[in-house]
Structure formats: structure tokens, C-alpha cells
Design an enzyme around this catalytic site. Structure first.
Site, PDB file in Angstrom:
ATOM      1  N   ASP A  13       0.861  -1.218   0.005  1.00  0.00           N
ATOM      2  CA  ASP A  13      -0.031  -0.061  -0.016  1.00  0.00           C
ATOM      3  C   ASP A  13       0.888   1.317   0.081  1.00  0.00           C
ATOM      4  O   ASP A  13       0.162   2.329  -0.227  1.00  0.00           O
ATOM      5  CB  ASP A  13      -0.975  -0.023   1.296  1.00  0.00           C
TER       6      ASP A  13
HETATM    7  C1  GLC Z   1      -1.788  -3.596   5.577  1.00  0.00           C
HETATM    8  C2  GLC Z   1      -2.628  -3.744   4.542  1.00  0.00           C
HETATM    9  C3  GLC Z   1      -2.641  -4.561   3.449  1.00  0.00           C
HETATM   10  C4  GLC Z   1      -1.189  -4.307   2.620  1.00  0.00           C
HETATM   11  C5  GLC Z   1      -0.276  -4.269   3.653  1.00  0.00           C
HETATM   12  C6  GLC Z   1       1.174  -3.857   2.888  1.00  0.00           C
HETATM   13  O1  GLC Z   1      -1.202  -4.881   6.158  1.00  0.00           O
HETATM   14  O2  GLC Z   1      -3.867  -4.208   5.351  1.00  0.00           O
HETATM   15  O3  GLC Z   1      -3.644  -4.588   2.532  1.00  0.00           O
HETATM   16  O4  GLC Z   1      -1.270  -5.199   1.713  1.00  0.00           O
HETATM   17  O5  GLC Z   1      -0.423  -3.402   4.809  1.00  0.00           O
HETATM   18  O6  GLC Z   1       1.067  -2.512   2.797  1.00  0.00           O
HETATM   19  C1  GLC Z   2      -0.666   2.528   5.752  1.00  0.00           C
HETATM   20  C2  GLC Z   2       0.090   1.276   6.336  1.00  0.00           C
HETATM   21  C3  GLC Z   2      -0.093   0.316   5.509  1.00  0.00           C
HETATM   22  C4  GLC Z   2      -1.533  -0.009   5.513  1.00  0.00           C
HETATM   23  C5  GLC Z   2      -2.359   1.301   4.879  1.00  0.00           C
HETATM   24  C6  GLC Z   2      -3.488   0.987   4.568  1.00  0.00           C
HETATM   25  O1  GLC Z   2      -0.297   2.786   4.488  1.00  0.00           O
HETATM   26  O2  GLC Z   2       1.373   1.621   6.425  1.00  0.00           O
HETATM   27  O3  GLC Z   2       0.639  -0.886   6.178  1.00  0.00           O
HETATM   28  O4  GLC Z   2      -1.876  -1.255   4.486  1.00  0.00           O
HETATM   29  O5  GLC Z   2      -2.015   2.295   5.624  1.00  0.00           O
HETATM   30  O6  GLC Z   2      -4.513   1.843   5.282  1.00  0.00           O
END
Ligand code: GLC
Ligand code: GLC
Length: 806
Positions: free
Chosen positions: A483
Site C-alpha cells: 500500500d
Molecule cells: C496492510 C494492509 C494490506 C497491505 C499491507 C502492505 O497490512 O492491510 O492490504 O497489503 O499493509 O502494505
Molecule cells: C498505511 C500502512 C499500510 C496499510 C495502509 C492502509 O499505508 O503503512 O500498512 O496497509 O496504511 O490503510
């Protein structure tokens, strides 16, 4: 250092101090009513949706962050104590908290009084049961006053924490006998209320927090408890709570027991009222009567235990490695149930007021859940597919109560659609049930737009095919699985969402990770096509897979490892040419799992590179070297200080990908080594460093570049749980569901020795023994040698005896 121990026979983790580095939590509830409970009985509960139907209040950023929740006090002379240590915080003579499968117990003593508290949600009912048992182990008669307490949340947890000008005037309750009914907003648009009751006549109650606590006091020292009183207050506005007081005299050796019930009731709209302003309590009374005795409590508790016995009998391993047995047979599967229920919505670290169910998250959670309750998995797949758009892209999240896509975050995460293929394929491999593919499923929940689920999968696959960039690799959109790799965002203003901000979803930035996904899940889609007789489609998709595979081998390989991406300028991300972020974990795992460059040895090289640059004591870091400055062209990933989160922590979710990848290239040593490094039970002895629960995975463990190297964060809700189940049960131990049936393909080290697995699958029971006698004989089913790895399924046969000789 440890703060407790595993009790495998009872499937519990026993915590021996209230002073764990962080609250160590558990989950209550299976479907509908859910509670989070810590080792000091903190936490909150809700019905289906932690944002929209919050029943008890939780204070974010509280100090201690765990005060509140389920509040029990025992007043013994001038001493007030709590069996869960909090809220009273009086030093105890002994303390124990046990987190089990859907329940939590406390067992504590103070001044000769022993108190046991047991918490769980009974199967099939929307309530939490709390039993308080007190025993007088002293030589004198004890006159005790017992107090209960909970604090109501005014339903919508977001409004509850911000709209005080309204909130402080709307609280309403009714009290009848021992039952306190919370009916805020029921007079207008709500048709649900909650109640808190106990199965005895009470000596008093309080529902007005200010009266109960007293001016300027907190939950640790309520004035009423100190004075041994109750005010029989019925709150109007302000802060409604529910507290009972019960006076009890215990002779030496005497024991008493009380069952409390915290329930949630929905009433049909035309039956809301008993009389003007008086709520219809009939359904509540029925529920209350159902659990108003010790016998009823015990029967419900036993039913819960039986339920878990049954679930955990579906996959059971016996090996000489106690930790593997423990995690596979108990805690991995348990965590998978929790992530199935919660996605990333409600934990101590996910507030339950932000995201609901994530598309990619829930699809992946299903990968490890499938064997437990396939019927629920099936329903979930349909719910998820129903937020997909006609063009194959999808909303990124939905709210569990409404099941509608979340418009605030929207879509544009280009990995999302492919995860739908992943979980549907896994469902069919588990069950053989292809009728799911015919299920009429809407797009964006629009009535009349229903198409068979198969059409959703087709559009998912075609979405990638139709959205490729300059190198023939899939466009990344707002982000892929990571993300924080926001290649189209370019945000310069604090507070903008990295995920949704950006001039566009980008015609240039490409993801090598999605390429790996497409190759893997494109093949799985083609296999489904073959399985249901769509031969031409299978061929044409395999041709598309080949194209992406070739493009990845040509443009996605950096020489020693797979590249991560091309940014919006077409520059490489995750290349030896970069100054920071030279190597990323995700494509090494996924492209190797997908078999990209297999003939050229890419996978083995990629995994060697992981060991060279990213492996640390607790797992494999997500990237190296960490970004030390903010890169506007990369986004949130470079916003985290080095070593944390997506900027160089071990982001545990992707570790099992690499372990599975190792099995794909036949490297059993690496596969098991990767599994063990981040596995919580293997880190129990360093709990003071790890800090989170040793029975479940946390989202991240700080990397070597971090100030607090080795410290985990955000326990419980992580896709790691499901992927680890896939990794250890299928890839390593080798019991693999396939479209055609169960296949045995272990990838274990010599040292791991012989082991056995009991697997229930498609209505039959498989007793599997893997024997490492060096004979290499392979598969033997009911005494007969079988060519290959697939156990031939025999119609109507209920038991298979299987040996696999390595
Ligand atoms: C969080 C989110 C997931 C994403 C991950 C890596 O755990 O829930 O959707 O893939 O972060 O950014
Ligand atoms: C932030 C976090 C990531 C998560 C995302 C979703 O980017 O670092 O882990 O998945 O928020 O809200």
C-alpha cells in the site's frame, strides 16, 4: 524472557503477569457478536461492525491504553481488587490469564479469596457471558461486595468519539431488576439495544458514570466501590454505564458463582415498543433466561470447546517439533479464524473505525480458512465479488454491516482483482464445488447487474490484460499489495492520503509484483477453465500468461533478483542501480512462486539474494537499503523512518511467500528456515524484545535499521496468518488440495524427520504418514504404490491410509 507459557493440551496460552509489554489480547465470538479482550480484561465488543454497532466504549491513546472494558471489583474490608488486575490495580497474591479458543479466563487470589472470571460468546447468540466465581480459602468468614462495570458506547464509534455536543445529551437507559438496558437513539431510528444483566438479585446498581466514579476519579478507584455503595442511578445523557453490586458472605471454604450477560438485541421495526417509551424486552428476556444458570453457562462453554475440537480436527500434524505442532494444530488456524472474521477492521491497533473488510485482505485471509468452514468461505467470496466494478477493477474495502464498497477510498489498487481468482481457486481446490462459479453475483451491489461469479473472475483476469504499461508489465494503479508504494501519488502536503491522492492512477508505473501474481493466478484461472470445460479460454489465458512471463523475464529481472517496479517516469524501483531500495522482497517471493525464469535459475538466485541482503534474526526484511529521505515519486514507503513498516521492517505477511517460493524450487532448508524465523512460538523466549503475543503473528517486526530492532507491532490482524497456513500445511508438510483431489508433495528437511498428518477433505479422512527412509518410493495409498503425487479419489470411500516415502 517469557511472560507465560503455552498449555497445548488445553489449547491455551497462560499469561502469568498483568505486566506484559503490551496488552496481550484475544478474540471472543464467531459470527455476529465479537469482543476483544486483553490480559487485564480490557477491550471492547460490537455487533458485526466495530464502527457502526459498537457496544462498549474504547478510548484510543488511553493511559494505560488498556483500562476499561470488562470491569470487575471485589471489595474485601478496606481492600478493593480486580481478578484481572485492572481496573483496581491492587497487587494480587496470584494472577493468571489464559487465552483459549474463543474464550479467556482469569484466576487470581487476594487475602485468601480466590476469584475466577471466564469470558466467552456462546455459539449462535449475540451476547458475551462473564462468569465470576469466588471462593473463600481463608479461615474466617468473608463479607464481600462484588461490582461489575461496563461503559456503553453510543453505537457509532466515530460519532461517539467526536460529536460530544450531541452525545452528552442523548444517553438513555431502562433498569428492570438486575438488567440494565441501553437504549440510546432507540427512540428515533435505531431498532437495536443492548443490556447487561446478572443471574441474581442485586443489592444496587449504577448507570451514571459520574456518580459511580466520583468527581475527578478514574476506573481504578470508583468512589462507590470504595464506599461499598451503589446509587441506583438511571443516567440521562452524559456517560451511561452499567454496574451491579452484589453483597456476598462466604464461610471458610464456601464458593459462589454469578453469570453476567452482555447482550445485543435487534427488534423488528413494528415491534419496537412495549408501551410508550418502554422498549420491547421480550427477545432480551428470552436470551437472558437462556443463560441464567451455571449449568447453562457450562453447557454453552462446552459447546464452544466442541466446536473448536471439530474445527481443529480437520488438519492435524504430529511431528517431533513441538512448536510446529503447536502452531499448526492450534494457533495458526485460530489466527486465521480471527482474520477471517475481522479482516483488518478491529484489533488494538486497527481501531475498528477506519477500514472495514479489505478486498485483497479478505481474499487472502480465505486462503488459510478454506478448510475450516468452506460454506462461510463461499458466502464471503460472493460478498467480496459483489463490490467489484463492471470493468473488473474493484472497491478496495467494504463495511461489514452494509457490505457496500467504501467510497472514501474507492478503487484503483491494481492487484485487487487477481486476489479474487486466488481465493475462488482455493475454494474449488478444497471443496470441488464448481457451482460457486455459476452464482449470480452483482457488480458494485447494483441490483439487476448479476452475472455468474465466473464472469467476475474473467473480468479480474482481463483487467490485468487490459491494463499494462510500456514494458508489457501490469500497471500498478494506486498501489499493489504494498500500500505504501505509491508511484502515482506525488503528495507534498501533510495529511493527504498517500493511497487516494494523485494526479491519476498512472499510465506508466508498472508492478513486477502484479506480474508475478498474474502469472500465478492466470494459470490457476486457466486450470479452472479446463476443469469446467472451457478449453479455448484456458488456452488463450495461458498465452496471455506467457506474454507477461516473457516480459517479466526480459524487463523485470535485475541480474541477481527481480525488480520491484517501474515508477511514473519509467525508472527502476528495487534495482541494483538504485541508491536506496535496491532489493524488495515481494517480487522474489511471488515471481518465484509463479515459476518465472525457472529454467534460467532466477528463483534460486532471487532467494539467495534475500539471504544476502534481507534476512535478519527474526525474518526477512521488506527492502534494503531503507529509504532515508522522502521520495515524492515513491510515496508513503519513504515516509516511515528506516526499519519500520514498509520501509525495511520484516512485514511478516510476505515471509511465507518466500517460504512457499523455496518449496517451489525444492529448497527445503530455506523454506523451513524462513518459516521458523518469524514464527511467534519460536520467538517466545525473546518476548521482552518482540513485545507482542507469542501465539500470533504481528504485522511487522522492526528491521535492523530501526531504533527498536526486533520489536513487533500491530498484532493479530495480518495476512500472515493465512499465508503461513498455506506455507506450512501445504507447501512444506505437503498436503495439498488440488482441483483433482488431495496431493502429497512434502518439502521437508532431513532433520524434520518422519511425521503424520490427519486431513479431512471432501468428506473423507486421510491418515498420512511421511516417512524419510531414503527409499524415495513416493506415494502408497492403502498399501498400493501410486505413480505421482495425487491420491486417486474413490467414490464413496471415507478413509484413506497414505504413506509417502522420501
Ligand atoms: C496492510 C494492509 C494490506 C497491505 C499491507 C502492505 O497490512 O492491510 O492490504 O497489503 O499493509 O502494505
Ligand atoms: C498505511 C500502512 C499500510 C496499510 C495502509 C492502509 O499505508 O503503512 O500498512 O496497509 O496504511 O490503510
Amino acid at each position: 524472557m517469557k511472560y507465560g507459557f503455552f498449555d497445548d493440551a488445553n489449547r491455551e496460552y497462560c499469561i502469568t503477569t498483568p505486566f506484559t509489554p503490551l496488552p496481550w489480547i484475544n478474540y471472543l465470538g464467531n459470527d455476529g457478536f465479537f469482543g476483544l479482550i486483553s490480559n487485564t480484561a480490557g477491550g471492547y465488543c460490537f455487533y458485526r461492525d466495530a464502527k457502526l454497532r459498537r457496544i462498549t466504549r474504547y478510548r484510543y491513546n488511553n493511559i494505560p491504553n488498556d483500562i476499561g472494558g470488562r470491569l470487575y471489583y471485589i471489595k474485601d474490608g478496606n481492600t478493593v481488587w480486580s481478578p484481572a488486575y485492572r481496573p483496581a490495580e491492587t497487587e494480587l497474591d496470584s494472577y493468571e490469564c489464559r487465552h483459549g479458543m474463543g474464550y479467556t479466563t482469569f484466576n487470581s487470589t487476594k487475602d485468601g479469596v480466590n476469584a475466577k472470571l471466564t469470558f466467552f460468546v456462546p455459539l449462535g447468540d449475540a451476547c458475551e457471558l462473564h462468569r465470576l466465581e469466588v471462593v473463600n480459602n481463608s479461615n474466617e468468614t468473608k463479607d464481600l461486595t462484588l461490582y461489575s462495570g461496563i461503559e456503553w458506547c453510543l453505537w457509532n464509534a466515530v460519532d461517539d468519539s467526536q460529536n460530544y455536543q450531541r452525545n452528552l445529551s442523548i444517553g438513555e437507559l431502562e433498569v428492570i431488576g438486575s438488567t440494565i438496558y441501553h437504549k440510546t437513539e432507540y427512540r428515533e431510528r435505531r431498532n437495536h439495544y443492548a443490556f447487561f444483566t446478572v443471574n441474581t438479585e442485586v443489592d444496587g446498581f449504577d448507570t451514571d458514570r459520574d456518580v459511580f466514579l466520583g468527581a475527578g476519579r478514574a476506573w481504578n478507584k470508583p468512589v462507590q466501590v470504595e464506599n461499598g455503595k451503589s446509587g441506583n442511578t438511571v443516567a440521562s445523557g452524559w456517560y451511561p454505564i452499567a454496574s451491579h453490586s452484589i453483597k456476598v458472605t462466604l464461610a471458610p471454604g464456601e464458593k459462589k458463582s454469578y453469570v453476567f450477560q452482555l447482550g445485543y438485541i435487534e427488534v423488528p421495526r413494528d415491534q419496537k415498543w412495549e408501551s410508550k417509551g418502554i422498549i420491547n424486552k421480550k427477545p432480551a428476556v428470552e436470551l437472558i433466561n437462556k443463560y441464567n444458570s451455571d449449568a447453562a453457562f457450562e453447557a454453552a462453554f462446552k459447546a464452544l470447546k466442541d466446536y473448536w475440537d471439530n474445527l481443529l480436527s480437520i488438519y492435524h500434524v504430529e511431528s517431533k517439533d513441538e512448536k510446529v505442532n503447536r502452531m499448526v494444530n492450534i494457533w495458526h488456524q485460530y489466527q486465521v479464524m480471527v482474520t477471517f472474521n475481522m479482516s483488518r477492521s478491529a484489533s488494538y491497533w486497527e481501531t475498528g473505525i477506519g477500514r472495514g473488510m479489505g478486498f485483497r485482505d479478505s481474499c487472502q485471509d480465505l486462503l488459510g480458512f478454506m478448510h475450516l468452514i468452506p460454506e462461510r468461505a463461499r458466502d464471503r467470496i460472493i460478498d467480496i465479488a459483489s463490490i467489484q466494478f463492471e470493468n473488473g477493477s474493484t472497491y478496495h474495502q467494504y463495511q461489514p454491516l452494509t457490505k457496500r464498497g467504501n467510497a472514501d477510498i474507492g478503487g484503483g489498487f491494481n492487484d485487487d482483482p487477481l486476489w479474487l481468482v486466488a481465493c475462488t481457486a482455493a475454494y474449488i481446490r478444497e471443496t470441488g464445488d464448481t457451482t460457486i462459479l455459476d452464482h449470480p453475483t452483482p457488480f458494485n451491489n447494483v441490483e439487476g447487474s448479476e452475472k455468474p461469479l465466473m464472469e467476475h473472475l474473467r473480468r479480474s483476469i482481463n483487467f490485468t490484460i487490459n491494463n499494462k504499461g510500456p514494458h508489457g508489465l501490469p500497471l500498478i494503479g494506486r498501489a499493489d499489495w504494498n500500500d505504501c508504494l505509491n508511484l502515482n501519488c506525488f503528495s507534498e502536503e501533510p495529511g493527504e492520503s498517500f493511497q487516494t491522492f494523485g494526479p491519476s492512477e498512472g499510465p506508466v508505473a508498472e508492478s513486477v509484483f502484479i506480474a508475478g501474481m498474474f502469472v500465478k493466478y492466470g494459470k490457476e484461472y486457466a486450470d479452472i477453465c479446463d476443469y469446467v470445460g472451457l478449453k479455448d479460454e484456458a488456452d488463450s489465458i495461458r498465452a496471455e500468461v506467457e506474454k507477461v512471463k516473457t516480459a517479466t523475464e526480459e524487463f523485470g529481472w535485475d541480474g541477481e533478483w527481480f525488480l520491484r517496479a517501474y515508477d511514473a517516469y519509467g525508472n527502476k524501483v528495487g534495482s541494483n542501480e538504485c541508491e536506496e531500495g535496491k532489493i524488495f522482497i515481494e517480487p522474489q517471493g511471488f515471481c518465484t512462486m509463479a515459476g518465472i525464469g525457472q529454467e534460467k535459475g532466477f528463483g534460486a538466485k532471487a532467494l539467495d539474494s534475500l539471504y544476502k541482503y534481507l534476512v535478519n534474526d527474526y525474518g526477512i526484511e521488506i527492502l534494503a537499503p531503507c529509504y532515508t529521505t522522502y521520495h515524492v515519486e515513491l510515496g508513503e514507503i519513504s515516509s516511515y523512518p528506516p526499519g519500520y513498516k514498509e520501509n525495511g521492517a520484516i512485514f511478516t505477511h510476505n515471509n511465507p511467500w518466500c517460504s512457499v517460493a523455496a518449496t517451489v524450487i525444492g529448497d527445503a532448508e530455506k523454506a523451513f528456515d524462513i518459516y521458523k524465523r518469524s514464527c511467534p512460538a519460536f520467538l517466545e523466549d525473546v518476548s521482552e524484545i518482540h513485545r507482542t503475543e507469542p501465539y500470533v503473528y504481528s504485522q511487522m517486526i522492526a528491521g535492523r535499521a530501526a531504533v527498536h530492532y526486533g520489536e513487533a507491532k500491530n498484532s493479530f490482524l495480518t495476512g500472515t496468518a493465512a499465508w503461513v497456513v498455506v506455507d506450512i500445511t501445504q507447501a512444506i508438510l505437503g498436503v495439498q488440495p488440488t482441483l483433482q483431489g488431495l496431493s502429497i508433495k512434502p518439502c521437508v528437511t532431513k532433520d524434520f524427520g518422519n511425521y503424520s498428518v490427519v486431513r479431512k477433505y471432501r468428506g473423507a479422512k486421510y491418515d498420512i504418514n511421511v516417512i524419510q527412509d531414503g527409499s524415495g518410493k513416493g506415494l502408497v495409498v492403502d498399501g498400493a504404490a501410486v505413480e505421482g503425487n495425487l491420491i486417486p479419489a474413490v467414490e464413496g470411500k471415507k478413509e484413506y491410509k497414505v504413506e509417502f516415502y522420501i
